[in-house]
Design an enzyme around this catalytic site. Structure first.
Site, PDB file in Angstrom:
ATOM      1  N   SER A 119       0.818  -1.215   0.000  1.00 12.71           N
ATOM      2  CA  SER A 119       0.000   0.000   0.000  1.00 12.71           C
ATOM      3  C   SER A 119       0.849   1.262   0.000  1.00 12.71           C
ATOM      4  CB  SER A 119      -0.917   0.017   1.231  1.00 12.71           C
ATOM      5  OG  SER A 119      -0.142   0.027   2.425  1.00 12.71           O
ATOM      6  N   HIS A 140      -2.910  -3.794  -5.525  1.00 20.13           N
ATOM      7  CA  HIS A 140      -3.262  -3.284  -4.189  1.00 20.13           C
ATOM      8  C   HIS A 140      -4.766  -3.299  -3.949  1.00 20.13           C
ATOM      9  CE1 HIS A 140      -3.622   0.309  -1.261  1.00 20.13           C
ATOM     10  NE2 HIS A 140      -3.503  -0.823  -0.588  1.00 20.13           N
ATOM     11  N   GLU A 152      -5.912  -1.415  -7.213  1.00 20.47           N
ATOM     12  CA  GLU A 152      -4.953  -0.627  -7.988  1.00 20.47           C
ATOM     13  C   GLU A 152      -3.932  -1.568  -8.624  1.00 20.47           C
ATOM     14  OE1 GLU A 152      -4.811   3.508  -5.435  1.00 20.47           O
ATOM     15  OE2 GLU A 152      -3.753   1.762  -4.639  1.00 20.47           O
ATOM     16  N   ASN A 190      -4.634   6.344  -1.700  1.00 18.37           N
ATOM     17  CA  ASN A 190      -3.976   6.965  -0.553  1.00 18.37           C
ATOM     18  C   ASN A 190      -3.434   8.352  -0.880  1.00 18.37           C
ATOM     19  OD1 ASN A 190      -4.485   4.946   1.305  1.00 18.37           O
ATOM     20  ND2 ASN A 190      -2.637   3.803   0.798  1.00 18.37           N
TER      21      ASN A 190
END
Length: 527
Positions: A119, A140, A152, A190
């Protein structure tokens, strides 16, 4: 390549979540964990969960047995030699992941895809010691994997495009949307989530509103599922703050990602959130404890003195946008409120200013009205659910009370308020309202990510909406609210504060000025 089998290395929550959706898609899954017995324990826990879901009618017994038959525990990692894809879901440590990938290369053939569920680590760095880095990519997922329908797909600098295509197709087979992201800090989700919490913390640090009011404004008015401080408490300051610092540092102190000292202080003071019973809020038995703020009680007392008859109030309206003035006039007319139509407000009129990216004092000066009469209102949010009012530092109490009497209650804006909400928040002077600042920063960051080529505008939009649960993706949200309006907010805040965190992205600027969708990509240059 059609994936028929895969191996999961690391059978914790994330690894078993990935194993579940793969097995349900008819893929043979081998489960391995370096800790003896962990893979068996993980499979048993997953079987118990699936049996409960089957008992509730989520799927048939035949589907249950088919899924379980696709899950095989192995104690010897060498048994993964024949699988098509290996997905690593172990501890987030670069050195340990690099060692594992070198070990995997000694077991599987060169055509086997090696995927990491990292991550926060660079895929390129994980693959750097591999003999065949072209077959390494990020894959991910988000927790809980079966419910978070987004993954992802991250190519490193050497990753073959066919690997990306295979993993994207695999995600689709498993019922997830695969979005392709550049190998940059935070990838898409993120990275895209940096604006929400950091701007809310900055607003709190400026004393603009309490954390309860900031949460209420963004939840009820802007439509977020959770307020930023509720979310920080849920995630845990010990998780959130290091991520804030990591992305800020990896982008070499880019002002857009600047963390706030408060969460560092809370981390050191072990006020980590719900898990310890105290963060921004207090918790008992996992439930948040709430209380009315003194400000609300004081205002309600003042409003009660005005009485239910507000017909003696006269309002002069100054609005940056024509449609905002029309909405306010319609609301006031529906409540039989007198409207002052003169060029400048009469001395006894409440000067109501519908403004963007500005504080009430500067707006009053721009509109050439007396700041002592002025109260600003945020028209960016859904007024049927919540209103935000902002007096100037010199606004007389009677005009604050009048504004709250008109907008602090539901009136004719609809009856969809959450139980226990007073429908309005009064904030101290701020360069831009709470929702304006936060939403504009979310949209601007999404635009900047598109400009950097981190992903396509569509993938950024889908990933942020699905991964973070926002009411819109940042690109579509900008189109919904109007790129020109978002640009106005940012240009004014940047102009008044000089803080580079608010500088508008060129992606936003160009499309706003051309009056075209924020999804528009340049197609006449094959650069």
């Amino acid at each position: 390549m059609t994936v028929k089998s895969l191996a999961i290395i690391g059978t914790g929550i994330m690894g078993m979540g990935i194993a579940q959706i793969a097995a349900q898609a008819g893929i043979q899954v081998l489960l391995f964990d370096a800790k003896a017995g962990a893979a068996t324990q993980g499979r048993r826990a997953l079987q118990a969960t699936l049996e409960k879901l089957a008992a509730k009618g989520k799927f048939t017994d035949e589907q249950l047995q088919s899924t379980l038959s696709n899950l095989t525990v192995i104690e010897d990692i060498a048994k993964i030699a024949e699988v098509d894809v290996v997905i690593e879901a172990i501890v987030e440590n670069l050195e340990i992941k690099q060692q594992l990938f070198k070990q995997l290369e000694s077991i599987v053939p060169a055509e086997t895809i090696l995927a990491t569920n990292t991550s926060s680590l660079a895929v390129t760095a994980i693959a750097s010691d591999c003999e065949h880095p072209k077959r390494v990519a990020g894959f991910h997922f988000f927790n809980p994997v079966p419910l978070m329908k987004i993954v992802e797909v991250i190519p490193g600098l050497s990753t073959d495009h066919r690997v990306v295509e295979t993993l994207t197709d695999l995600a689709k087979r498993m019922g997830h949307l695969g979005v392709v992201a550049k190998d940059t800090p935070g990838f898409i989700v993120n990275h895209g989530g940096r604006a929400y919490g950091t701007e809310a913390l900055k607003i709190l640090g400026e004393g603009i509103a309490s954390f309860e009011d900031i949460d209420r404004i963004l939840r009820e008015g802007a439509g977020f599922r959770m307020g930023p401080f509720e979310l920080l408490d849920l995630t845990g300051i010990d998780v959130s703050h290091p991520v804030m610092e990591s992305i800020y540092n990896q982008y070499y102190f880019e002002p857009r990602y600047r963390p706030h000292p408060l969460t560092r202080q809370m981390l050191e003071g072990k006020k980590l959130g719900r898990k310890v019973g105290e963060g921004f809020y207090h918790y008992e038995n996992g439930q948040k404890i709430t209380a009315d703020t003194p400000q609300q009680s004081s205002l309600e007392t003042s409003v009660s003195k005005v009485g239910s008859d507000v017909s003696n109030i006269t309002v002069w309206i100054g609005a940056d946008l024509v449609e905002d003035k029309k909405q306010l006039v319609a609301h006031l007319n529906a409540n039989s409120i007198n409207i002052d139509d003169s060029d400048k407000p009469n001395p006894d009129s409440l000067a109501l200013l519908a403004i963007y990216g500005e504080d009430t004092t500067n707006a009053a000066i721009r509109y050439q009205v007396n700041p002592q009469q002025a109260v600003a209102i945020d028209m960016l949010t859904d007024l049927s659910k919540h209103r935000t009012l902002m007096p100037s530092i010199v606004t007389e109490d009677k005009f604050v009370t009048q504004a709250y009497a008109l907008f602090g209650r539901n009136n004719k804006f609809g009856n969809s308020l959450n139980e226990g909400s007073d429908g309005a928040s009064l904030i101290t002077e701020s360069t831009g309202f709470v929702a304006q600042r936060v939403v504009a920063m979310v949209i601007n960051l999404g635009c900047d990510m598109a400009m950097q080529g981190i992903a396509s505008p569509e993938d950024i939009d889908n990933a942020v909406k699905l991964g973070l649960g926002y009411p819109y993706g940042p690109i579509s949200w900008g189109d919904e609210l109007g790129a020109e309006r978002i640009l106005l907010i940012l240009e004014r805040i940047y102009g008044l504060t000089g803080d580079p965190r608010y500088r508008p992205s060129p992606w936003l600027q160009r499309r706003a000025k051309l009056g075209i969708s924020l999804f528009t990509q340049q197609s006449n240059c094959q650069c």
